[in-house]
Design an enzyme around this catalytic site. Structure first.
Site, mmCIF file in Angstrom:
data_model
loop_
_atom_site.group_PDB
_atom_site.id
_atom_site.type_symbol
_atom_site.label_atom_id
_atom_site.label_comp_id
_atom_site.label_asym_id
_atom_site.label_seq_id
_atom_site.Cartn_x
_atom_site.Cartn_y
_atom_site.Cartn_z
ATOM 1 N N LYS A 13 -3.234 -10.879 -2.398
ATOM 2 C CA LYS A 13 -4.582 -11.042 -2.935
ATOM 3 C C LYS A 13 -4.590 -12.082 -4.069
ATOM 4 O O LYS A 13 -5.435 -12.964 -4.094
ATOM 5 C CB LYS A 13 -5.130 -9.717 -3.498
ATOM 6 C CG LYS A 13 -5.207 -8.578 -2.505
ATOM 7 C CD LYS A 13 -5.874 -7.357 -3.120
ATOM 8 C CE LYS A 13 -5.129 -6.750 -4.295
ATOM 9 N NZ LYS A 13 -3.816 -6.150 -3.955
ATOM 10 N N ARG A 88 -10.837 0.096 -6.981
ATOM 11 C CA ARG A 88 -9.653 0.729 -6.415
ATOM 12 C C ARG A 88 -9.899 2.192 -6.051
ATOM 13 O O ARG A 88 -8.995 2.857 -5.550
ATOM 14 C CB ARG A 88 -8.522 0.665 -7.427
ATOM 15 C CG ARG A 88 -7.485 -0.430 -7.127
ATOM 16 C CD ARG A 88 -6.439 -0.268 -8.166
ATOM 17 N NE ARG A 88 -5.162 -0.852 -7.994
ATOM 18 C CZ ARG A 88 -4.805 -2.060 -8.414
ATOM 19 N NH1 ARG A 88 -5.687 -2.901 -8.864
ATOM 20 N NH2 ARG A 88 -3.545 -2.429 -8.339
ATOM 21 N N ARG A 127 9.336 -11.263 -4.993
ATOM 22 C CA ARG A 127 8.439 -11.760 -6.042
ATOM 23 C C ARG A 127 9.103 -11.632 -7.413
ATOM 24 O O ARG A 127 9.046 -12.558 -8.220
ATOM 25 C CB ARG A 127 7.121 -10.961 -5.999
ATOM 26 C CG ARG A 127 6.193 -11.223 -7.174
ATOM 27 C CD ARG A 127 4.764 -10.851 -6.834
ATOM 28 N NE ARG A 127 4.358 -9.561 -7.357
ATOM 29 C CZ ARG A 127 3.166 -9.008 -7.144
ATOM 30 N NH1 ARG A 127 2.279 -9.616 -6.388
ATOM 31 N NH2 ARG A 127 2.867 -7.840 -7.660
ATOM 32 N N ARG A 140 6.724 -5.181 -15.354
ATOM 33 C CA ARG A 140 7.471 -3.924 -15.471
ATOM 34 C C ARG A 140 7.262 -3.024 -14.262
ATOM 35 O O ARG A 140 8.103 -2.195 -13.934
ATOM 36 C CB ARG A 140 7.015 -3.164 -16.727
ATOM 37 C CG ARG A 140 7.427 -3.824 -18.013
ATOM 38 C CD ARG A 140 6.681 -3.199 -19.182
ATOM 39 N NE ARG A 140 6.963 -1.779 -19.325
ATOM 40 C CZ ARG A 140 7.880 -1.287 -20.144
ATOM 41 N NH1 ARG A 140 8.584 -2.096 -20.888
ATOM 42 N NH2 ARG A 140 8.070 0.016 -20.231
ATOM 43 N N ARG A 150 2.825 2.876 -6.706
ATOM 44 C CA ARG A 150 1.614 2.044 -6.593
ATOM 45 C C ARG A 150 1.088 2.063 -5.164
ATOM 46 O O ARG A 150 -0.117 2.118 -4.939
ATOM 47 C CB ARG A 150 1.912 0.620 -7.058
ATOM 48 C CG ARG A 150 2.127 0.529 -8.567
ATOM 49 C CD ARG A 150 2.790 -0.763 -8.982
ATOM 50 N NE ARG A 150 1.973 -1.934 -8.690
ATOM 51 C CZ ARG A 150 2.463 -3.166 -8.572
ATOM 52 N NH1 ARG A 150 3.768 -3.380 -8.692
ATOM 53 N NH2 ARG A 150 1.649 -4.169 -8.326
HETATM 54 P P1 AMP Z 1 -2.500 -5.037 -10.296
HETATM 55 O O1 AMP Z 1 -2.126 -6.212 -11.135
HETATM 56 O O2 AMP Z 1 -3.825 -5.205 -9.631
HETATM 57 O O3 AMP Z 1 -1.416 -4.648 -9.343
HETATM 58 O O4 AMP Z 1 -2.680 -3.799 -11.297
HETATM 59 C C1 AMP Z 1 -1.608 -3.350 -12.094
HETATM 60 C C2 AMP Z 1 -1.890 -1.956 -12.601
HETATM 61 O O5 AMP Z 1 -3.077 -1.967 -13.412
HETATM 62 C C3 AMP Z 1 -2.176 -0.921 -11.527
HETATM 63 O O6 AMP Z 1 -0.995 -0.363 -10.988
HETATM 64 C C4 AMP Z 1 -3.000 0.102 -12.305
HETATM 65 O O7 AMP Z 1 -2.187 0.884 -13.143
HETATM 66 C C5 AMP Z 1 -3.849 -0.788 -13.200
HETATM 67 N N1 AMP Z 1 -5.119 -1.186 -12.551
HETATM 68 C C6 AMP Z 1 -5.512 -2.444 -12.195
HETATM 69 N N2 AMP Z 1 -6.739 -2.443 -11.639
HETATM 70 C C7 AMP Z 1 -7.136 -1.136 -11.632
HETATM 71 C C8 AMP Z 1 -8.304 -0.467 -11.173
HETATM 72 N N3 AMP Z 1 -9.327 -1.144 -10.596
HETATM 73 N N4 AMP Z 1 -8.356 0.876 -11.320
HETATM 74 C C9 AMP Z 1 -7.359 1.567 -11.898
HETATM 75 N N5 AMP Z 1 -6.226 1.009 -12.334
HETATM 76 C C10 AMP Z 1 -6.099 -0.341 -12.221
#
Ligand code: AMP
Length: 193
Positions: A13, A88, A127, A140, A150
């Site tokens: 994405k 999400r 990555r 991290r 995740r």
């Molecule tokens: P990402 O960079 O999109 O993979 O997000 C990294 C982390 O940020 C995720 O594993 C969540 O802990 C938090 N996070 C990001 N976007 C959201 C969202 N829309 N709702 C809840 N947690 C989020």
């Protein structure tokens, strides 16, 4: 255009969002990036989110909905945006829909990147190695154990959004396992540019 990118972590994405920003001239709004910035700055939101993110769980709906509500008010987002990592959960999607409806705005497309989950762990390891090789700090949560959490959060809380947007006729799917340039072409085909 107002676009949502859907798909598990590591689906590509972010990579496609960067290319879409160049092509479409609208910003990429990544809640993950915004939360990481909040963590780095030590803001109250960051302090709350840090532990949750390090575990690979989702930050509360209220927090991310608040962040997005503020962000889409910024001048650069007025003519559109690419949402990467939001919504999400179904609750976030509903809150976002209400937010847009209040402003009389509509979504143009929800693009779902379909991937083979078994290959995602390999991708994320790659990555992390590439990031390290560039001398940049590795996320991290980009380690295999947290990554599995995740993915589980995705399966349980985010995957239902396919049906949510599918029912509304807004969902378009893209094969995220194709080479990056082919995925870009598929996205262009769907959006018409
Ligand atoms: P990402 O960079 O999109 O993979 O997000 C990294 C982390 O940020 C995720 O594993 C969540 O802990 C938090 N996070 C990001 N976007 C959201 C969202 N829309 N709702 C809840 N947690 C989020």
């Amino acid at each position: 255009m107002r676009i949502i990118l859907l798909g598990p972590p590591g689906a590509g994405k972010g990579t496609q969002a960067v290319r879409m920003v160049e092509r479409l001239g609208i910003p990429q709004l990544s809640t993950g990036d915004m939360l990481r910035a909040a963590v780095a700055a030590g803001t109250p939101v960051g302090l709350k989110a840090k532990e949750i993110m390090d575990r690979g769980d989702l930050v509360s709906d209220d927090v991310v909905v608040g962040i997005i509500a503020e962000r889409i008010e910024e001048p650069d987002a007025k003519s559109g945006f690419i949402l990467d990592g939001f919504p999400r959960t179904v609750a976030q999607a509903e809150a976002f829909e209400a937010m847009l409806a209040k402003k009389g705005l509509k979504l143009d497309a929800v693009l779902e990147f379909k991937v083979n989950e078994g290959e995602l762990v390999e991708r994320i390891i790659k990555r992390a190695k590439e990031t390290e090789a560039r001398g940049e700090p590795v996320r991290r949560d980009d380690n295999p154990d947290v990554f599995r959490t995740r993915l589980e959060a995705y399966r349980n809380q985010t995957a239902p959004l396919s049906a949510y947007y599918g029912t509304k006729g807004q969902l378009k799917t893209v094969d995220g396992m194709r080479p990056i340039d082919e995925v870009t072409e598929a996205v262009k085909g769907i959006l018409g540019r």
